[in-house]
Structures are given as structure tokens and as C-alpha cells.
Design an enzyme around this catalytic site. Structure first.
Site, short mmCIF file in Angstrom:
data_model
loop_
_atom_site.label_atom_id
_atom_site.label_comp_id
_atom_site.label_asym_id
_atom_site.label_seq_id
_atom_site.Cartn_x
_atom_site.Cartn_y
_atom_site.Cartn_z
N LYS A 117 -7.38 8.42 -14.23
CA LYS A 117 -8.34 8.28 -13.12
C LYS A 117 -9.78 8.37 -13.60
O LYS A 117 -10.69 7.86 -12.94
CB LYS A 117 -8.09 9.35 -12.05
CG LYS A 117 -6.82 9.10 -11.25
CD LYS A 117 -6.86 9.88 -9.93
CE LYS A 117 -5.81 9.42 -8.96
NZ LYS A 117 -4.53 10.08 -9.08
N LYS A 214 3.98 2.15 -11.97
CA LYS A 214 4.49 2.59 -10.67
C LYS A 214 3.79 1.80 -9.56
O LYS A 214 2.66 1.35 -9.74
CB LYS A 214 4.29 4.09 -10.46
CG LYS A 214 2.86 4.50 -10.24
CD LYS A 214 2.75 5.93 -9.71
CE LYS A 214 1.29 6.27 -9.46
NZ LYS A 214 1.03 7.54 -8.85
N LYS A 217 -0.91 2.89 -4.48
CA LYS A 217 -1.79 2.54 -3.36
C LYS A 217 -3.01 1.80 -3.84
O LYS A 217 -3.58 0.97 -3.16
CB LYS A 217 -2.31 3.83 -2.69
CG LYS A 217 -1.30 4.66 -2.02
CD LYS A 217 -1.92 5.96 -1.50
CE LYS A 217 -0.82 6.97 -1.28
NZ LYS A 217 -1.18 8.24 -0.76
#
Ligand code: TYM
Length: 347
Positions: A117, A214, A217
Site C-alpha cells: 500500500k 486476489k 476492491k
């Protein structure tokens, strides 16, 4: 099993993906229904974790919707099931600060999610992204949760929570119950659900366009993810365009055939069929298009019924549930926080 606490949270940065739903929300719902007679079930909205990054839509609306999703997924409420918002229980932030003074820079910077991130620690990264696993540790330790059903991307944070709690107990005296090790978490899921397809911990629903990753979102490509609010035609389009491979046989092999394996996994979870049975049904088949059509029909049928159930739940019902949950959570969390404050001599 008796007297344990099972706890989990799902952020509300945007509409939920099928990955969050099948990997976290649905398994938690089933666990809750199975264990809530003799155990405490804590389901909370990590709204403070949500504000570390941009929010798609409105936080309050997303939050209400997430709780409706639990109810629409079949969550049965009783006196042992508690649903609350993290920011409505201030002890979470306070314990986070105390744990900040126990956790090390070294262990926290090793978190893969942080590295991803922050693009390996880019200086413009907000501090919340770095501190996020410590707040997560506070979420878990305040309630003495033993089982924390999460997808495998969160396993490192559970291990970090254990390390911080162990260090705290060693330095300040026995205060925290450690959550079970991640291998134990996986075992708990297996035993609890009794079927391979319903394992909660360790499930990773893949990005449809890039099945090595994965389903997330934050994926930019629309076709990468299925959203819980997608209409049937949209779901079908996305599944029909899913990336597969050129091996020409349908088999469950996450390494060499992650795209096909992902579709088999989704089919198993959505239809509630053991994964092994789905694999056997398709063994020897060669037409990927047939599998895609079947999965598209299963997912769109499921979502259609699900969306209808969601539309029947009122906002008032949700706020009442939250009020009750927050009353309980504040009682338990305040008590634990005081114990911690005494241990570190703040009181
Ligand atoms: P979050 O909001 O990123 O994800 C919520 C849950 O969904 C799982 N998940 C998936 N599972 C399978 N396949 C996928 N593609 C997939 N994508 C996401 C995640 O593993 C997670 O279980 N930090 C947490 C929220 C949190 C929390 C906690 C969880 C805050 N405090 C305390 C447990 C206990 C998070 O950001 O999850």
C-alpha cells in the site's frame, strides 16, 4: 466449543466484492450461526481502518449496506451476536496508542500489506497505513478474541497481534489473551465448516483478469472484480471474459491453472457444494466456455436473490442493531482498557 470470542471486521471503502463476501462475510455468518449459542460473536465495521484510504461512495451508506449484507446472508441475531462500529468504541484508538509503544518499527515495516500500500515506504504514505495492523491488534485484544476469521492476506497481521500481545504480557504481566496461531485458525475453519469449499481462513478469491492476484476492491479494471450489486448481465460478461490458460483441461491447480481453479472455487462457494464435488463434476471436461456459463449462471442467480433480500431490510433496523452492539462493546472494551492502563501504570 464454549466461552470463546470469534471476531472479525471488513472495511467499507467501497461496494463489497464477491471476494470479500465469499472469503470473509459468508463464512463469518455461518460460523456465527453455528457458535453463537455458547460463544461471543463480534462483527464490527472498522471505520477507522476505512479512512486510511479514499472512499468510493459514502462511508455511512457503505456501512449500513455491509450490515444489511450480513443479514441478507442469513446472520441470525441473538444476545451473543454483537455488531458495532469501531469509532463508536473509543477504547480501540486508545489501546492502539499504548500498543504503538510496544510494537517495533522493524516488525511493523515488514508487513506485506504496508509494503504494497505504501509502494515500499514511499514518503508521501500516510502514517495510518503504517499503523493499521497495530489498530487491528487493538481490535482483537480488547475482546480477548481467540478466532479471527480473515482471508489469507490478513494472516501476517494476526501473527503480529500475537507477538505484540506476548511482548506486552511479558513486560507488564498477563493481560491479553492471544488469538490462535494462523495454522490453528485454518484448522478451526476446517473443523467448523466440515467442508473444503467453506473454509474461511485461507480462502483467496482471485482477480478475474489477473488470477495470480486476489480479487480486490481497488482493482482498476472493471472486469477484474464482481461487485455484490452487479446485475446478472454484468456478472455474465465479467465471468465469460475471465482469464484462463491454454492447457485445455478443467482441473483444480492453483499454481498452473489459477483462473480455472478460481472459477471452480467460486462455483463451490456460491452453490454451497463441497469443492471436491465440483472438481469431480468437471474433471475430464475440456470446454472452458461451458464452465464459465455455469459459474455465471450460479453467481448471477445467487446475487439476484441476495439483492432482493438486501432491499427488504430497513436502515432503522440496522441502526438499532448498532446501538445495542455498541453498548455491549463499550462495556467490554472499557474494562479491558482500564486493566491495560493499570498494567502500564497510567492508572
Ligand atoms: P479488508 O476490509 O481488506 O478485507 C475484509 C476481509 O475480506 C478478506 N478478503 C478476501 N478473502 C478472499 N478473497 C479475496 N479476494 C479477499 N479480499 C479480501 C480479507 O482477508 C478480510 O478478512 N484489516 C482488515 C479489517 C480489520 C480486521 C480487524 C479484521 C480491521 N481490524 C480485526 C479482523 C480483525 C481489512 O482491511 O480487511
Amino acid at each position: 466449543m464454549e466461552g470463546k470470542t470469534i471476531l472479525t471486521g471488513i472495511r467499507v471503502n467501497s461496494e463489497m466484492t464477491l471476494g470479500n463476501f465469499l472469503g470473509a462475510l459468508l463464512p463469518m455468518t455461518r460460523l456465527s450461526n453455528k457458535y453463537s449459542k455458547n460463544n461471543q460473536i463480534n462483527i464490527f465495521i472498522p471505520d477507522l481502518h476505512t479512512i486510511i484510504s479514499d472512499i468510493d461512495g459514502e462511508l455511512q451508506k457503505n456501512l449500513v449496506k455491509e450490515i444489511k449484507y450480513y443479514l441478507a446472508a442469513g446472520l441470525e441475531l441473538n444476545k451473543n451476536v454483537h455488531i458495532y462500529r469501531q469509532s463508536y468504541v473509543p477504547a480501540h484508538s486508545e489501546l492502539c496508542w499504548i500498543l504503538n509503544c510496544v510494537a517495533t518499527m522493524g516488525e511493523t515495516s515488514r508487513m506485506i500489506q504496508y509494503k504494497e500500500k505504501s509502494h515500499n515506504g514511499d514518503a508521501s504514505t500516510n502514517v495510518g497505513i503504517f499503523d493499521y495492523p497495530i489498530l487491528m491488534a487493538a481490535d482483537i485484544l480488547l475482546y480477548g478474541a481467540t478466532y479471527v476469521p480473515v482471508g489469507e492476506d490478513q494472516f501476517q497481521h494476526i501473527e503480529l497481534t500475537r507477538n505484540i500481545a506476548e511482548r506486552f504480557n511479558h513486560k507488564f504481566g498477563e493481560t491479553f489473551i492471544l488469538p490462535a496461531k494462523t495454522v490453528e485458525q485454518v484448522k478451526f475453519m476446517e473443523v467448523s465448516n466440515g467442508s473444503e469449499s467453506e473454509k474461511a481462513a485461507g480462502i483467496r478469491i482471485r482477480d478475474l483478469q489477473n488470477p495470480e492476484k486476489k480479487m480486490s476492491k481497488s482493482a482498476e479494471a472493471e472486469n477484474s472484480k464482481i461487485m455484490m450489486s452487479d446485475e446478472p448481465a454484468r456478472v455474465t460478461k465479467k465471468i465469460m471474459s475471465a482469464q484462463t490458460d491454454s492447457l485445455g483441461k478443467i482441473a483444480f491447480d492453483m499454481i498452473n491453472q489459477p483462473g480455472i481453479s478460481n472459477l471452480l472455487q467460486i462455483e463451490a462457494l456460491v452453490t454451497g457444494t463441497p469443492l471436491q464435488d465440483v472438481i469431480s463434476t468437471w474433471a475430464g471436461e475440456t470446454h472452458y466456455g461451458d464452465l464459465k456459463k455455469k459459474v455465471a449462471a450460479s453467481v448471477s442467480g445467487y446475487l439476484e436473490d441476495f439483492q432482493k433480500r438486501v432491499s427488504e431490510i430497513s436502515d432503522e433496523e440496522v441502526y438499532k442493531i448498532l446501538e445495542d452492539g455498541e453498548k455491549y462493546a463499550n462495556e467490554v472494551a472499557k474494562k479491558k482498557l482500564l486493566e491495560v492502563q493499570k498494567a502500564v501504570k497510567l492508572r
